[in-house]
Scaffold this motif. Structure first.
Motif, mmCIF file in Angstrom:
data_model
loop_
_atom_site.group_PDB
_atom_site.id
_atom_site.type_symbol
_atom_site.label_atom_id
_atom_site.label_comp_id
_atom_site.label_asym_id
_atom_site.label_seq_id
_atom_site.Cartn_x
_atom_site.Cartn_y
_atom_site.Cartn_z
ATOM 1 N N ASP A 139 0.832 -1.212 0.000
ATOM 2 C CA ASP A 139 0.000 0.000 0.000
ATOM 3 C C ASP A 139 0.861 1.254 0.000
ATOM 4 O OD1 ASP A 139 -2.651 -1.004 -0.081
ATOM 5 O OD2 ASP A 139 -2.478 -1.626 1.997
ATOM 6 N N LEU A 140 1.908 1.256 0.819
ATOM 7 C CA LEU A 140 2.793 2.424 0.860
ATOM 8 C C LEU A 140 3.515 2.605 -0.471
ATOM 9 C CD1 LEU A 140 4.308 2.024 4.442
ATOM 10 C CD2 LEU A 140 2.726 3.798 3.670
ATOM 11 N N GLY A 141 3.883 1.490 -1.106
ATOM 12 C CA GLY A 141 4.539 1.589 -2.406
ATOM 13 C C GLY A 141 3.623 2.173 -3.462
ATOM 14 N N MET A 142 2.379 1.747 -3.480
ATOM 15 C CA MET A 142 1.411 2.282 -4.438
ATOM 16 C C MET A 142 1.174 3.777 -4.212
ATOM 17 S SD MET A 142 0.418 -0.077 -6.513
ATOM 18 C CE MET A 142 -0.005 -1.806 -6.734
ATOM 19 N N LEU A 143 0.994 4.137 -2.953
ATOM 20 C CA LEU A 143 0.755 5.546 -2.637
ATOM 21 C C LEU A 143 1.966 6.405 -2.992
ATOM 22 C CD1 LEU A 143 -1.008 5.063 0.827
ATOM 23 C CD2 LEU A 143 -2.081 5.820 -1.303
ATOM 24 N N THR A 144 3.154 5.877 -2.739
ATOM 25 C CA THR A 144 4.373 6.627 -3.076
ATOM 26 C C THR A 144 4.516 6.790 -4.582
ATOM 27 O OG1 THR A 144 5.485 5.788 -1.090
ATOM 28 C CG2 THR A 144 6.878 6.671 -2.844
ATOM 29 N N ALA A 145 4.245 5.697 -5.312
ATOM 30 C CA ALA A 145 4.341 5.761 -6.769
ATOM 31 C C ALA A 145 3.372 6.790 -7.340
ATOM 32 C CB ALA A 145 4.065 4.388 -7.365
ATOM 33 N N LEU A 146 2.184 6.840 -6.784
ATOM 34 C CA LEU A 146 1.196 7.812 -7.263
ATOM 35 C C LEU A 146 1.616 9.227 -6.895
ATOM 36 C CD1 LEU A 146 -1.565 8.109 -8.660
ATOM 37 C CD2 LEU A 146 -2.614 7.993 -6.388
#
Length: 221
Positions: A161-168
């Motif tokens: 989840d943190l990776g997705m949010l960071t990528a966005l």
């Protein structure tokens, strides 16, 4: 409340603070013990013991709070691991579908956390398989190993989840559309749930570690 009932309920209240695991499982254990203690006290009372002495004798038969907590720790920790994994496996697709709809048009291979999420799913399914009915054919996972697997699944989901949010956040070629907002909210909700589940895993591990120092005594109720 009668003195004998107070003795039994006091014993159960002390035990409740030591038992790990999901609330429903802990309540079921306490109900089982309450029935067993009540029956044991009744037997002593029928033999002529005063109610208070009968209740104390029943409690003595069952063992100390530490002993009884140790006897149930493995079973409850395993249920905690299954509860954690089930919660994340069930909610995973509900969160992942929004990110796939949002990011897959670019390239699924460009989603950086897919391998991590895949590993978390595999570990979760392995925990469920080795702690449930399939353990009749597969090696059964020890409570500590099941809990370690559940913890890994929680950490993997949080990292995903943190990776997705960071990528966005750093510009994944995705505009702040309604789809993006839904995906972000879904991940934030699961992150908050994951923090709670991680705390449950840590508490269960602490209870299991503490009970390793006690000689288990599973009382027959």
């Amino acid at each position: 409340m009668a003195r004998d009932a107070l003795i039994i309920e006091g014993y159960l209240a002390a035990l409740a603070t030591r038992l790990p695991g999901p609330r429903r499982a802990r309540v079921a254990v306490l109900d089982e013990l309450r029935d067993g203690l009540t029956e044991a006290a009744a037997r002593h009372a029928e033999s002529g013991s005063p109610p208070r002495v009968a209740a104390e004798a029943a409690v003595g038969e069952f063992g100390t709070v530490d002993q009884v907590a140790a006897a149930f720790a493995g079973e409850l920790v395993t249920q905690q691991a299954r509860h954690v994994v089930t919660a994340l496996v069930v909610t995973g697709p509900l969160v992942g579908v929004w990110w796939l709809l949002l990011l897959a048009p670019t390239s699924p291979a460009g989603i950086p956390v897919l391998p991590l999420i895949g590993a978390a799913v595999l570990i979760g399914l392995l925990v469920l398989a080795t702690t449930g009915s399939l353990s009749r054919w597969l090696p059964s996972a020890a409570p500590r190993r099941a809990l370690t697997g559940a913890t890994a699944v929680v950490v993997g989901c949080m990292a995903g989840d943190l990776g997705m949010l960071t990528a966005l956040a750093i510009g994944f070629d995705a505009k702040l559309s309604a789809l993006a907002i839904v995906a972000v909210l879904a991940s934030l909700i699961r992150l908050s749930c994951s923090v709670y589940l991680l705390h449950a895993c840590v508490s269960a591990r602490q209870a299991l570690s503490g009970d390793d120092r006690v000689s288990p005594r599973r009382s027959a109720g």
